[in-house]
Write an enzyme that holds these catalytic residues in place. Structure first.
Site, short mmCIF file in Angstrom:
data_model
loop_
_atom_site.label_atom_id
_atom_site.label_comp_id
_atom_site.label_asym_id
_atom_site.label_seq_id
_atom_site.Cartn_x
_atom_site.Cartn_y
_atom_site.Cartn_z
N LYS A 91 0.80 -1.23 0.00
CA LYS A 91 0.00 0.00 0.00
C LYS A 91 0.84 1.28 0.00
O LYS A 91 0.44 2.30 -0.55
CB LYS A 91 -0.94 0.01 1.21
N GLU A 113 -9.94 5.86 2.75
CA GLU A 113 -10.74 4.77 3.27
C GLU A 113 -9.79 3.62 3.59
O GLU A 113 -8.71 3.55 3.01
CB GLU A 113 -11.77 4.32 2.23
N SER A 379 1.71 -9.69 -0.77
CA SER A 379 1.38 -8.26 -0.69
C SER A 379 1.55 -7.64 0.69
O SER A 379 1.78 -6.45 0.82
CB SER A 379 -0.04 -8.03 -1.19
#
Lengths: 395, 238
Positions: A91, A113, A379
């Site tokens: 991210k 969000e 991830s």
């Protein structure tokens, strides 16, 4: 040459994409649309982005040959270690890029969000770094199941606002963020965490995450003498880590792309988030895509043990990759993901995030040919999921 | 007046339309409850949630509206989100509108460019006009484009925010209404978002052709039910 998988000027991938936004958001989205490529292609952006990815995030993230996992599945399995990034997931690649864009546009307040909290933490982190106000919307249920990430965001100086509408998860956090944006359009930048939302977000986020596949190409060349793997596997909620892992291979037809969705308690159990199986064409959060909905277009509340995959749609690029069959969509249940997380932990000493565990879970569903080169995009790391893992261990 | 179909009770739709019609409102905006109403504030979100729980859906709403088509003389405007049309089928939606005598729709997440490319012709075939919203941030060029594009009224969003009562009109808002008024647009101008009482209603009506009251009426319906609607309206219109 322009890729056929790149968004067109109106943000469409085939029939998917576009910008279905209320007039109230038009000036903001237009401002971003007119400027994002200019900013991203500027020398100063490139320099700052690259330098922060290297020295702050710790890139390039390693491409690790998982020897024991490979032996078990009879393939050459490499793990792209996005879990080793600062803040624990892919991210941060996106938030670093977007915060630089927001600064360039002169924005003072950042909203975001978050589902699992990884994007919220990554956003709070870059806001602390850049000295910008940060407000993160998070579903009430997710706040409970991802407590460590909520604490991290607060420690980083962000305000965490619970989303209490609807299913009280990622979809509703996104609705609340959009509503806030409508109400505070001038000085506020909406830092979307995935390849979803109105154009230009899906394209912008995919470009920022594309560093993942750029590195895979180079690293695989060093490891194997060939830059392309046979197969890439990544999990898909909104789809940003998959978009990043696929990006530079989209036009390389010989590379098989596998997107793994969360099946929850089972695809047909009524408690699932496997959008490609259960969804059809519609508009969600500003873009045309496929989404889970009833016969009247009411959005169905998804379910997955993983807060990061608990989303009723997928990004428009993925909807297109699915429709055009460029990517193969598979899915894994809660149980299969938990088993895969434990397996990786035991044989490789890596605790994966529950999201990434879904990608690992399909290894046992694929028949590999000898020496098949497979890259799994790991991830994120599993620290945030320990409570869930402990429950599983005990029960 | 705006109300949410199927709220507070599933079958209140007809009684509310009759009540509003009797009290002399110029048109009635019927909200089609949606699971993810992005442009709506907490009051209307809540009403949509209740209505959906009551079991409302587009087929029931169209049946309710058909049942009063002959008697009702007040124009009805439908307000819903694009995904509802997409899933229901755009043609089928338009056919149902015609069957209910509806000529105007508001779809807040249908932007002008998508309307021009995909919906303008279709709607025209069914005699349906789409209402577009303008806000304090909408450029003059864009307002003129909307004015040329629509046969319906222009929905003037009173402030850059989601729906919900604010209770007063600020000097900045007055300046904005004056600016729009001075543009001499061909379309009728109706203000919405934040109009909640007689003061705000009267103030904005000095500059535009009318105003839509939504959240305040929803709150009234929630506490008083579908009876005595004329009392609410009387307090606003003399």
């Amino acid at each position: 040459m322009k890729s056929k998988y790149e968004a067109d000027k109106n943000g469409y991938y085939g029939q998917f994409g576009g910008a279905f936004i209320p007039e109230l958001l038009f000036p903001n989205v237009k401002e971003l649309e007119d400027n994002y490529l200019k900013i991203m292609e500027s020398t100063s952006f490139k320099k700052e982005f690259t330098s922060l990815l290297k020295d702050y995030v710790g890139r390039p993230s390693p491409l690790y040959f998982a020897k024991r996992l490979s032996a078990k599945y009879g393939a050459n399995i490499y793990l792209k270690r996005e879990d080793l990034n600062h803040t624990g997931a892919h991210k941060i690649n996106n938030t670093i890029g977007q915060i630089l864009i927001a600064k360039h546009l002169g924005k003072k307040r950042i909203i975001a969000e978050t589902g699992a909290g990884q994007h919220g933490v990554a956003t709070a982190t870059v806001c602390a770094l850049m000295d910008l106000e940060c407000v993160v919307f998070m579903g009430e249920i997710d706040i409970k199941r991802q407590a460590p990430n909520v604490a991290r965001m607060k420690m980083l100086g962000a305000t965490v606002v619970p989303a209490t509408s609807g299913s009280k998860t990622l979809k509703d956090a996104t609705n609340e963020a959009i509503r806030d944006w409508i109400g505070n359009s001038g000085d506020t930048y909406y830092l979307i965490g995935s390849v979803v939302g109105p154009h230009p977000y899906p394209d912008m986020v995919a470009r920022l995450q594309a560093v993942i596949s750029e590195e895979i190409k180079k690293q695989l060349q060093e490891h194997t003498g060939k830059s392309n793997p046979d197969t890439i596997i990544a999990c898909v909620g909104g789809g940003s880590n998959a978009a990043g892992a696929f990006y530079h291979f989209l036009d390389d037809k010989d590379v098989e792309l596998i997107a793994v969705e969360a099946a929850g308690l089972g695809v047909d159990s009524g408690e699932s988030a496997a959008t490609s199986v259960l969804g059809d064409v519609g508009v969600l959060h500003g873009s045309k895509t496929i989404l889970m909905q009833d016969e009247y277009g009411q959005v169905i509340e998804p379910y997955s043990i993983s807060a990061g995959l608990d989303y009723p749609g997928i990004g428009p690029l993925h909807a297109y990759l699915n429709e055009s069959k460029r990517a193969k969509f598979m899915n894994a249940t809660d149980q299969e993901a938990l088993d895969a997380a434990y397996e990786l932990t035991k044989i490789e000493g890596i605790i994966p995030a529950l999201e990434s565990a879904h990608a690992l879970a399909v290894l046992k569903k694929i028949e590999f040919k000898e020496n098949q080169v497979v890259v799994v995009n790991l991830s994120g790391r599993g620290d945030k999921d320990l409570e869930t893992y402990i429950k599983y261990l005990n029960g | 007046m705006f109300f949410t179909a199927g709220f507070p009770q599933l079958n209140d739709t007809v009684a509310i339309i009759k009540g509003l019609s009797k009290s002399g409102v110029d048109f009635i905006e019927v909200g089609l409850p949606y699971s993810d109403p992005l442009a709506d504030g907490p009051t209307i979100q809540h009403s949509s949630k209740v209505a959906l729980k009551n079991g409302i859906n587009l087929d029931i709403i169209f049946e309710q509206l058909k049942s009063i088509k002959e008697k009702n003389k007040t124009p009805l405007v439908l307000m819903g989100y694009l995904n509802q049309l997409l899933k229901y089928g755009e043609e089928r939606f338009c056919e149902q509108c015609v069957a209910c005598g509806i000529e105007t729709v508001i779809i807040p997440d249908l932007p002008m460019i998508e309307y021009e490319n995909h919906y303008q012709k279709l709607f025209a075939n069914y005699g349906i006009s789409s209402v577009f919203l303008i806000t304090p941030q909408t450029s003059e060029e864009r307002i003129r484009k909307i004015d040329a594009l629509t046969d319906a009224f222009i929905y003037v969003v009173a402030s850059a925010s989601i729906t919900g009562a604010k209770g007063e009109v600020s000097p900045q808002q007055i300046a904005y209404f004056e600016r729009i008024k001075a543009m001499n647009l061909k379309s009728t101008l109706i203000v919405g978002f934040g109009i909640s009482n007689k003061i705000t209603f009267d103030t904005v009506c000095n500059y535009v052709n009318g105003a839509i009251i939504g959240s305040a009426f929803i709150k009234f319906l929630e506490s008083k039910g579908a009876e005595n609607i004329d009392r609410f309206v009387e307090e606003i219109i003399d």
